[in-house]
Motif scaffolding. Structure first.
Motif, short mmCIF file in Angstrom:
data_model
loop_
_atom_site.label_atom_id
_atom_site.label_comp_id
_atom_site.label_asym_id
_atom_site.label_seq_id
_atom_site.Cartn_x
_atom_site.Cartn_y
_atom_site.Cartn_z
N ARG A 119 -43.08 48.58 17.91
CA ARG A 119 -42.13 47.50 18.11
C ARG A 119 -41.83 46.78 16.80
O ARG A 119 -42.67 46.66 15.91
CB ARG A 119 -42.65 46.51 19.15
N ILE A 145 -41.27 52.38 22.66
CA ILE A 145 -40.62 52.01 21.40
C ILE A 145 -39.63 50.91 21.74
O ILE A 145 -38.74 51.10 22.58
CB ILE A 145 -39.91 53.21 20.75
N GLU A 146 -39.77 49.75 21.10
CA GLU A 146 -38.93 48.62 21.47
C GLU A 146 -38.57 47.78 20.24
O GLU A 146 -39.32 47.69 19.28
CB GLU A 146 -39.62 47.75 22.51
N ASN A 147 -37.37 47.20 20.31
CA ASN A 147 -36.91 46.25 19.28
C ASN A 147 -36.99 46.82 17.87
O ASN A 147 -37.29 46.11 16.91
CB ASN A 147 -37.70 44.95 19.36
N SER A 148 -36.74 48.11 17.74
CA SER A 148 -36.84 48.77 16.43
C SER A 148 -35.47 49.26 15.99
O SER A 148 -34.57 49.45 16.80
CB SER A 148 -37.85 49.92 16.50
N ASN A 171 -33.60 49.09 21.28
CA ASN A 171 -33.62 49.67 19.94
C ASN A 171 -32.20 49.93 19.44
O ASN A 171 -31.26 50.06 20.23
CB ASN A 171 -34.40 51.00 19.95
N ASN A 197 -30.35 49.78 24.71
CA ASN A 197 -30.34 50.28 23.34
C ASN A 197 -28.91 50.41 22.83
O ASN A 197 -27.98 50.62 23.60
CB ASN A 197 -31.02 51.65 23.28
#
Length: 539
Positions: A119, A145-148, A171, A197
């Protein structure tokens, strides 16, 4: 539970690493340790590490091992001629608040792991040696997988194979490079959530698309913005796939390009495709199986979508399939259906009632429609009539006429309540405030279901990052929630007098295939603006 600090500028590998003033200098010093569950490795802001970071030990579900950052400044960066982070068989890992850039291979690679969270990680320009440069996981479980942000990755931006439990939320993946690169590709994976996303392939050398799911099981794809590519979303084979409320646009380049496609790479069963906005492309939804006619395509339900600005049909079915297509709104310039005669004759894919944009608006505006009880589109599905010739012919859009109802003379017809209404907005400028002028496009709009989504502003789609347009007399920025800021370009008013104005059109939706269009008018009293500007200067 120990916290280890690493600072490439002030640290030393002779230090203990257990305090900011006694930080290690390299990642190699950390690799020499045996990390225990609950330990953290924090990289100093502004540090640069030119080495691969190998994670050899696992945390636990309740006490994961964390790789993060500390201090104020730019995020720490990992460079490497190989992978940025390599973590085979190391489970229960959190990687957060760092940057991985200019690696020779993957930014992060892990295989045979479980319970990883990535993240607030930034990835750019990875895979320089021609190897894949993505966030890659293989034969694993529970990967989040987050905020990337991933930009310019070589190969697929996010790539997974045989992963049970995938969560990809909020993302941004843009311009994954390579002839076979997609923004995201998931193979043979299950229990998938892909939500909110922004995925874009508008400036890439890839001949492929944006989002690919191959043989997925139990997947939800919702609320995403997909832009560009040869196709938008390719869910080529799978079971129990829900594709809801996505904005898919800008796909093209091929006669077959589609917003949402399925059928190749295996059987496709139980798809619900609804609430999506598909526009600025070729086909809307494609049910196919090129070279593989034996694959099954069962229970493919396509409903309550909006199809706009397509050069071909909203739906194309070119292989045997069962399902239905109903309650969609389709621009009048877009054909509803393309289907070979032999497929149509099977009567297994039903076409229910759909409407053009104009018909949908007329229905909302017509008191007669309300009086007759025809205030919403019918869910009744009717099979496609057999076609005698083996040719692909776009089926024209039709809407069943409203049934006639005898109403006693003394009865007052019911008043129609539009499902969604956009109300005109005005911005009047008569003073130079020295800053931008603000408002909200949606505050005076309404929808019966309480949901108002800003779909387009001007000629462009509005995503979660907002949209900036240059007008005749200023620059306007619009956010997805309708907030806007308009900045006057004083140089464009030089030498003018009186009043000038400009107009921006916008389109809203309630997420259930009901839409409306209106606009924002900006008017400027030039003389008053110049006068107040002079006052500001003198003051």
């Amino acid at each position: 539970m120990t916290v280890y600090y690493v600072n490439s500028v002030t640290g030393s590998d002779y230090n203990s690493g257990t305090g900011e003033s006694s930080a290690f200098a390299t990642l190699s010093a950390v690799e020499a340790l045996k990390l225990n569950p609950g330990d953290s490795v924090l990289l100093a802001a502004g540090s640069v590490f030119n080495e691969q970071f190998d994670l050899k030990y696992s945390g636990t579900v309740s006490a994961p091992i964390t790789i993060g950052s500390y201090g104020i400044g730019d995020a720490p960066v990992i460079h490497s001629s190989n992978n940025g982070i390599h973590g085979s068989k190391a489970s229960n890992i959190i990687v957060e608040n760092i940057k991985i850039a200019d690696t020779g291979a993957n930014a992060i690679y892990a295989g045979s792991v479980s319970n990883w969270i990535i993240r607030n990680v930034e990835v750019s320009n990875t895979g320089l040696s021609g190897k894949a440069g993505s966030l890659s996981f293989q034969s694993s479980q529970n990967i989040t997988i987050e905020n990337s942000i991933l930009t310019g990755v070589h190969g697929d931006g996010i790539w997974m194979d045989n992963v049970k439990g995938v969560t990809l939320v909020n993302n941004t993946v843009t311009n994954s490079q390579g002839s076979v690169a997609d923004a995201i590709q998931l193979n043979n994976s299950s229990n998938i959530l892909i939500k909110d996303n922004h995925l874009e392939q508008t400036e890439t050398n890839s001949a492929k698309g944006v989002l690919v799911l191959i043989r997925a099981q139990d997947a939800v794809v919702e609320g995403n913005t997909l832009v560009g590519g040869g196709f938008g979303l390719s869910a080529q084979a799978g079971t129990n796939i829900a594709i809801h409320d996505n904005d898919i646009s800008g796909y093209g380049g091929y006669s077959w390009s589609y917003g949402i496609g399925l059928g190749d790479s295996g059987d496709a069963k139980n798809y619900d495709i609804s609430g999506n906005y598909l526009h600025d492309g070729v086909y809307g939804v494609l049910v196919s199986a090129v070279g593989n006619p034996a694959y099954l395509r069962e229970n493919i339900i396509v409903h309550d979508n909006v199809f706009d600005d397509l050069t071909a049909s909203a739906l194309k079915v070119d292989r045997s399939a069962s399902g239905s297509f109903y309650d969609n709104v389709i621009d009048s310039s877009v054909s509803t259906l393309t289907m070979p005669a032999a497929i149509a004759a099977q009567n297994t894919f039903s076409i229910g009632e759909n409407k053009t944009l104009e018909q949908a608006q007329a229905e909302l505006d017509s008191p007669a429609a309300s009086a007759s009880g025809d205030t919403s589109s019918s869910n009744e599905q009717t099979p496609v009539a057999p076609v005698s010739e083996h040719v692909e012919v776009p089926v024209p859009q039709v809407s069943s006429p409203a049934p006639s109802v005898e109403t006693p003379a003394a009865t007052v017809p019911a008043v129609v309540v539009p499902k969604i209404v956009a109300v005109h907005d005005s911005l009047k400028i008569a003073e130079d405030t020295g800053s931008a002028y603000h408002g909200n496009l949606l505050d005076n709009d309404n929808a019966s279901n309480g949901t108002i989504l800003l779909r387009r502003f001007g000629d462009s789609a509005v995503d979660k990052h907002g949209l900036t347009l240059t007008g005749k007399y200023g620059v306007i920025h619009v956010e997805s929630d309708g907030d806007y800021s308009y900045t006057v370009d004083a140089t464009k008013l030089a030498g003018l007098s009186g009043n000038v104005s400009e107009f921006f059109q916008y389109k809203i939706s309630d997420g259930a295939s009901h839409i409306d269009t209106d606009g924002l008018s900006v008017s400027i009293n030039i003389d008053a603006f110049h006068s107040s500007h002079a006052s500001h200067v003198l003051a």
